[in-house]
Design a protein around this motif. Structure first.
Motif, PDB file in Angstrom:
ATOM      1  N   PRO A  89       0.829  -1.207   0.000  1.00 46.12           N
ATOM      2  CA  PRO A  89       0.000   0.000   0.000  1.00 46.12           C
ATOM      3  C   PRO A  89       0.864   1.258   0.000  1.00 46.12           C
ATOM      4  N   LYS A  90       0.214   2.391  -0.195  1.00 44.37           N
ATOM      5  CA  LYS A  90       0.936   3.662  -0.068  1.00 44.37           C
ATOM      6  C   LYS A  90       1.417   3.870   1.361  1.00 44.37           C
ATOM      7  N   PHE A  91       0.497   3.659   2.303  1.00 46.14           N
ATOM      8  CA  PHE A  91       0.801   3.827   3.717  1.00 46.14           C
ATOM      9  C   PHE A  91       0.236   2.623   4.468  1.00 46.14           C
ATOM     10  N   GLY A  92       0.826   2.310   5.595  1.00 45.62           N
ATOM     11  CA  GLY A  92       0.307   1.202   6.376  1.00 45.62           C
ATOM     12  C   GLY A  92       1.015   1.079   7.704  1.00 45.62           C
ATOM     13  N   ARG A  93       0.471   0.178   8.531  1.00 45.83           N
ATOM     14  CA  ARG A  93       1.047  -0.109   9.836  1.00 45.83           C
ATOM     15  C   ARG A  93       1.194  -1.613   9.997  1.00 45.83           C
ATOM     16  N   GLY A  94       2.317  -2.042  10.563  1.00 46.99           N
ATOM     17  CA  GLY A  94       2.512  -3.438  10.870  1.00 46.99           C
ATOM     18  C   GLY A  94       1.733  -3.829  12.113  1.00 46.99           C
ATOM     19  N   PRO A  95       1.703  -5.121  12.464  1.00 45.83           N
ATOM     20  CA  PRO A  95       0.932  -5.568  13.621  1.00 45.83           C
ATOM     21  C   PRO A  95       1.422  -5.001  14.944  1.00 45.83           C
ATOM     22  N   LYS A  96       2.665  -4.514  14.997  1.00 47.78           N
ATOM     23  CA  LYS A  96       3.194  -3.896  16.204  1.00 47.78           C
ATOM     24  C   LYS A  96       3.415  -2.402  16.020  1.00 47.78           C
ATOM     25  N   GLY A  97       2.662  -1.822  15.073  1.00 50.46           N
ATOM     26  CA  GLY A  97       2.743  -0.386  14.842  1.00 50.46           C
ATOM     27  C   GLY A  97       3.848   0.040  13.906  1.00 50.46           C
ATOM     28  N   GLU A  98       4.523  -0.919  13.262  1.00 51.79           N
ATOM     29  CA  GLU A  98       5.588  -0.573  12.314  1.00 51.79           C
ATOM     30  C   GLU A  98       5.029   0.323  11.212  1.00 51.79           C
ATOM     31  N   ARG A  99       5.777   1.336  10.839  1.00 52.18           N
ATOM     32  CA  ARG A  99       5.303   2.315   9.865  1.00 52.18           C
ATOM     33  C   ARG A  99       5.768   1.932   8.462  1.00 52.18           C
ATOM     34  N   TRP A 100       4.835   1.912   7.509  1.00 54.59           N
ATOM     35  CA  TRP A 100       5.160   1.656   6.101  1.00 54.59           C
ATOM     36  C   TRP A 100       4.779   2.879   5.283  1.00 54.59           C
ATOM     37  N   GLU A 101       5.720   3.383   4.501  1.00 57.14           N
ATOM     38  CA  GLU A 101       5.431   4.444   3.528  1.00 57.14           C
ATOM     39  C   GLU A 101       6.148   4.056   2.241  1.00 57.14           C
ATOM     40  N   LEU A 102       5.381   3.900   1.174  1.00 55.41           N
ATOM     41  CA  LEU A 102       5.889   3.274  -0.044  1.00 55.41           C
ATOM     42  C   LEU A 102       7.179   3.922  -0.537  1.00 55.41           C
ATOM     43  N   ASN A 103       7.188   5.226  -0.732  1.00 54.98           N
ATOM     44  CA  ASN A 103       8.356   5.894  -1.303  1.00 54.98           C
ATOM     45  C   ASN A 103       9.598   5.729  -0.438  1.00 54.98           C
ATOM     46  N   GLU A 104       9.418   5.668   0.870  1.00 57.65           N
ATOM     47  CA  GLU A 104      10.562   5.596   1.779  1.00 57.65           C
ATOM     48  C   GLU A 104      11.009   4.160   2.044  1.00 57.65           C
ATOM     49  N   THR A 105      10.052   3.236   2.160  1.00 59.62           N
ATOM     50  CA  THR A 105      10.366   1.891   2.648  1.00 59.62           C
ATOM     51  C   THR A 105      10.557   0.875   1.536  1.00 59.62           C
ATOM     52  N   LEU A 106       9.976   1.125   0.343  1.00 53.93           N
ATOM     53  CA  LEU A 106      10.092   0.146  -0.740  1.00 53.93           C
ATOM     54  C   LEU A 106      11.545  -0.141  -1.127  1.00 53.93           C
ATOM     55  N   PRO A 107      12.422   0.864  -1.266  1.00 52.15           N
ATOM     56  CA  PRO A 107      13.817   0.531  -1.604  1.00 52.15           C
ATOM     57  C   PRO A 107      14.465  -0.410  -0.592  1.00 52.15           C
ATOM     58  N   GLU A 108      14.170  -0.203   0.676  1.00 45.23           N
ATOM     59  CA  GLU A 108      14.732  -1.058   1.724  1.00 45.23           C
ATOM     60  C   GLU A 108      14.184  -2.484   1.596  1.00 45.23           C
ATOM     61  N   LEU A 109      12.887  -2.600   1.316  1.00 46.80           N
ATOM     62  CA  LEU A 109      12.295  -3.927   1.171  1.00 46.80           C
ATOM     63  C   LEU A 109      12.842  -4.653  -0.048  1.00 46.80           C
ATOM     64  N   LEU A 110      12.965  -3.953  -1.182  1.00 53.17           N
ATOM     65  CA  LEU A 110      13.495  -4.604  -2.383  1.00 53.17           C
ATOM     66  C   LEU A 110      14.956  -5.007  -2.201  1.00 53.17           C
ATOM     67  N   ALA A 111      15.716  -4.228  -1.444  1.00 56.79           N
ATOM     68  CA  ALA A 111      17.109  -4.602  -1.175  1.00 56.79           C
ATOM     69  C   ALA A 111      17.169  -5.913  -0.395  1.00 56.79           C
ATOM     70  N   ALA A 112      16.229  -6.104   0.531  1.00 57.86           N
ATOM     71  CA  ALA A 112      16.173  -7.368   1.264  1.00 57.86           C
ATOM     72  C   ALA A 112      15.711  -8.503   0.360  1.00 57.86           C
ATOM     73  N   ILE A 113      14.702  -8.227  -0.472  1.00 60.59           N
ATOM     74  CA  ILE A 113      14.199  -9.242  -1.399  1.00 60.59           C
ATOM     75  C   ILE A 113      15.305  -9.715  -2.338  1.00 60.59           C
ATOM     76  N   ALA A 114      16.180  -8.794  -2.749  1.00 56.46           N
ATOM     77  CA  ALA A 114      17.263  -9.139  -3.664  1.00 56.46           C
ATOM     78  C   ALA A 114      18.152 -10.242  -3.093  1.00 56.46           C
ATOM     79  N   GLN A 115      18.201 -10.354  -1.766  1.00 61.79           N
ATOM     80  CA  GLN A 115      19.041 -11.381  -1.140  1.00 61.79           C
ATOM     81  C   GLN A 115      18.312 -12.718  -0.996  1.00 61.79           C
ATOM     82  N   LEU A 116      17.033 -12.740  -1.404  1.00 65.77           N
ATOM     83  CA  LEU A 116      16.246 -13.973  -1.326  1.00 65.77           C
ATOM     84  C   LEU A 116      16.046 -14.636  -2.685  1.00 65.77           C
ATOM     85  N   VAL A 117      16.590 -14.005  -3.758  1.00 64.29           N
ATOM     86  CA  VAL A 117      16.459 -14.576  -5.093  1.00 64.29           C
ATOM     87  C   VAL A 117      17.848 -14.728  -5.717  1.00 64.29           C
ATOM     88  N   ASP A 118      17.934 -15.620  -6.718  1.00 68.12           N
ATOM     89  CA  ASP A 118      19.181 -15.836  -7.436  1.00 68.12           C
ATOM     90  C   ASP A 118      18.853 -16.179  -8.884  1.00 68.12           C
TER      91      ASP A 118
END
Length: 288
Positions: A196-225
């Motif tokens: 989503p554009k904005f969201g909260r995790g189950p423990k209140g973790e903050r998600w904002e697409l423009n800010e957090t997506l690069p960090e998430l994709l960097a982690a995903i990159a380590q799960l694929v080959d």
């Protein structure tokens, strides 16, 4: 980088009947509904729309408003996509408990998924995509921060009579879970994410697409080959270019091919294409 359009055609579970003047008329199984659609700037094919309900927006353009439904509309009703059965429902967020324009993406992933593949579905919502890939024999890990969404996904699993399929249903923050998978040195054959554009995790973790997506994709990159088959990213209702998603994916994921573009639904009345989302998807080699 070329922009492509992926089109969802009318199917058994869903049809875009008509659109225009900032609204759309849709059929979800036996029931039809009117919802706001700012991108439908043209005139509708007909002004005589008959529907079982309408979502009337309030001041909050990002989701405020409420449904006005006929008395005969049930709380939920079953729909079918392939071997998967799932519930549609009029949610407070104007959605119907699944995203019908995802059907071509699901089909594309299913065609590349084989029995025994490990697939990760982040922001998996009510699980239709997870169940379709599990139907191909994949071992699916489904992650969503909403306990209610995961409960609905489990209900859809039971409705589909797929309780024997190897699916892990997790109420988790997508970024935190992905980072833990990196520390566990896990890998996946396929990953899909619909943040989503904005969201909260189950423990209140903050998600904002423009800010957090690069960090998430960097982690995903380590799960694929280079043996992995796909990473599929979709984004709805964002002020962002598909090109930006593609460039981010190219710079972060392993060397491979990145396809980008728009998702759209074909209108039944005139065959017009109504845009719904943008996407980027990675494969280790350029698909045929």
């Amino acid at each position: 980088m070329q922009l492509d359009t992926i089109i969802a055609e009318p199917h058994e579970a869903y049809t875009l009947i008509d659109s225009g003047h900032g609204r759309k008329l849709e059929r979800y199984g036996p029931y039809s509904f009117i919802r706001p659609e700012p991108q439908a700037m043209w005139a509708p094919a007909t002004g005589d729309w008959q529907a079982d309900g309408e979502f009337l927006p309030a001041a909050d353009a990002d989701g405020g408003g409420r449904w006005h439904l006929a008395d005969h509309v049930p709380e939920s009703w079953p729909l079918t996509r392939g071997d998967v059965r799932f519930h549609a429902a009029n949610t407070p967020f104007r959605h119907l408990a699944f995203f019908p324009d995802m059907a071509p993406q699901w089909d594309w992933m299913a065609a590349r998924t084989r029995a025994g593949d490990e697939v990760l579905n982040l922001f998996g919502y009510t699980g239709v995509g997870s169940l379709l890939l599990a139907g191909q024999g994949a071992r699916v890990t489904h992650v969503d921060a909403s306990k209610k969404a995961v409960a609905a996904a489990r209900d859809n699993q039971a409705l589909s009579k797929m309780d024997d399929r190897p699916i892990r249903w997790l109420v988790e923050d997508a970024l935190k879970y992905t980072e833990r998978e990196v520390r566990r040195a896990r890998r996946y054959d396929g990953i899909m994410l619909d943040p989503p554009k904005f969201g909260r995790g189950p423990k209140g973790e903050r998600w904002e697409l423009n800010e957090t997506l690069p960090e998430l994709l960097a982690a995903i990159a380590q799960l694929v080959d280079d043996r992995s088959k796909y990473v599929v990213l979709t984004a709805y209702a964002v002020r962002m270019s598909a090109l930006a998603l593609g460039v981010l994916m190219e710079t972060v994921l392993p060397r491979g091919h990145v396809q980008i573009g728009e998702m759209a639904v074909r209108e039944e009345a005139r065959g017009l294409l109504l845009p719904t989302a943008i996407f980027a998807r990675w494969t280790p080699e350029k698909p045929d």
